[in-house]
Design a protein around this motif. Structure first.
Motif, PDB file in Angstrom:
ATOM      1  N   TYR A  96       0.840  -1.199   0.000  1.00 38.59           N
ATOM      2  CA  TYR A  96       0.000   0.000   0.000  1.00 38.59           C
ATOM      3  C   TYR A  96       0.872   1.245   0.000  1.00 38.59           C
ATOM      4  N   TYR A  97       0.510   2.181  -0.847  1.00 38.23           N
ATOM      5  CA  TYR A  97       1.235   3.437  -0.988  1.00 38.23           C
ATOM      6  C   TYR A  97       0.274   4.607  -0.795  1.00 38.23           C
ATOM      7  N   CYS A  98       0.775   5.662  -0.168  1.00 41.02           N
ATOM      8  CA  CYS A  98       0.035   6.916  -0.199  1.00 41.02           C
ATOM      9  C   CYS A  98       0.778   7.868  -1.134  1.00 41.02           C
ATOM     10  N   ALA A  99       0.044   8.801  -1.671  1.00 38.82           N
ATOM     11  CA  ALA A  99       0.625   9.755  -2.602  1.00 38.82           C
ATOM     12  C   ALA A  99      -0.186  11.029  -2.601  1.00 38.82           C
ATOM     13  N   THR A 100       0.479  12.141  -2.817  1.00 37.65           N
ATOM     14  CA  THR A 100      -0.262  13.371  -3.083  1.00 37.65           C
ATOM     15  C   THR A 100      -0.779  13.293  -4.515  1.00 37.65           C
ATOM     16  N   ILE A 101      -1.965  13.815  -4.729  1.00 40.10           N
ATOM     17  CA  ILE A 101      -2.576  13.789  -6.049  1.00 40.10           C
ATOM     18  C   ILE A 101      -3.116  15.170  -6.387  1.00 40.10           C
ATOM     19  N   VAL A 112      -2.224  11.360 -11.783  1.00 42.12           N
ATOM     20  CA  VAL A 112      -2.155  12.716 -11.250  1.00 42.12           C
ATOM     21  C   VAL A 112      -1.416  12.752  -9.924  1.00 42.12           C
ATOM     22  N   ALA A 113      -0.691  11.676  -9.637  1.00 42.45           N
ATOM     23  CA  ALA A 113       0.058  11.614  -8.375  1.00 42.45           C
ATOM     24  C   ALA A 113       1.355  12.408  -8.481  1.00 42.45           C
ATOM     25  N   GLY A 114       1.766  12.936  -7.350  1.00 43.15           N
ATOM     26  CA  GLY A 114       3.013  13.686  -7.284  1.00 43.15           C
ATOM     27  C   GLY A 114       4.039  12.943  -6.455  1.00 43.15           C
TER      28      GLY A 114
END
Length: 126
Positions: A96-101, A112-114
């Protein structure tokens, strides 16, 4: 500068629960929409859930496979986004990954992830 760190995952029995957190050590997470993504062995990474900024009303979206079982939330005071995972199934096993989008909508697209976190392993097995 955004620097995302996910909490450790772990081994959970089917039907169990686990909460993942995503912290931004750069202290800017409240200005971003945030998404959770996962990649199971042998499969492409997929969007799980996302949450918009508070300023945009904070709407949330979920993949059909987790709707009703997972809940995303954010605590801007703690610069943290959470993913509460209930009634876990073996098919939820993944990194599992989190990302700013750039934005949060039903597509939960990584296009659209950063910035990305390093990922955390969640294994659901008896």
């Amino acid at each position: 500068q955004v620097q995302l760190v996910e909490s450790p995952g772990g081994l959970v029995q089917p039907g169990g629960s686990l909460r993942l957190s995503c912290v931004d050590s750069g202290q800017t997470l409240d200005t971003y929409a945030v998404g959770w993504f996962r990649q199971a062995p042998g499969k492409e990474r997929e969007g799980v859930s996302c949450v918009s900024t508070i300023e945009s009303g904070g709407p949330t979206y979920y993949a059909d496979s987790v709707k009703g079982r997972f809940t995303i939330s954010r605590d801007n005071g703690k610069n943290t986004v959470y993913l509460q995972m209930n009634t876990l199934k073996p098919e939820d096993t993944a990194i599992y990954y989190c990302a700013t989008i750039a934005w949060c909508d039903q597509s939960i697209s990584e296009e659209v992830a950063g910035s990305w976190g390093q990922g955390t392993q969640v294994t659901v097995s008896s």
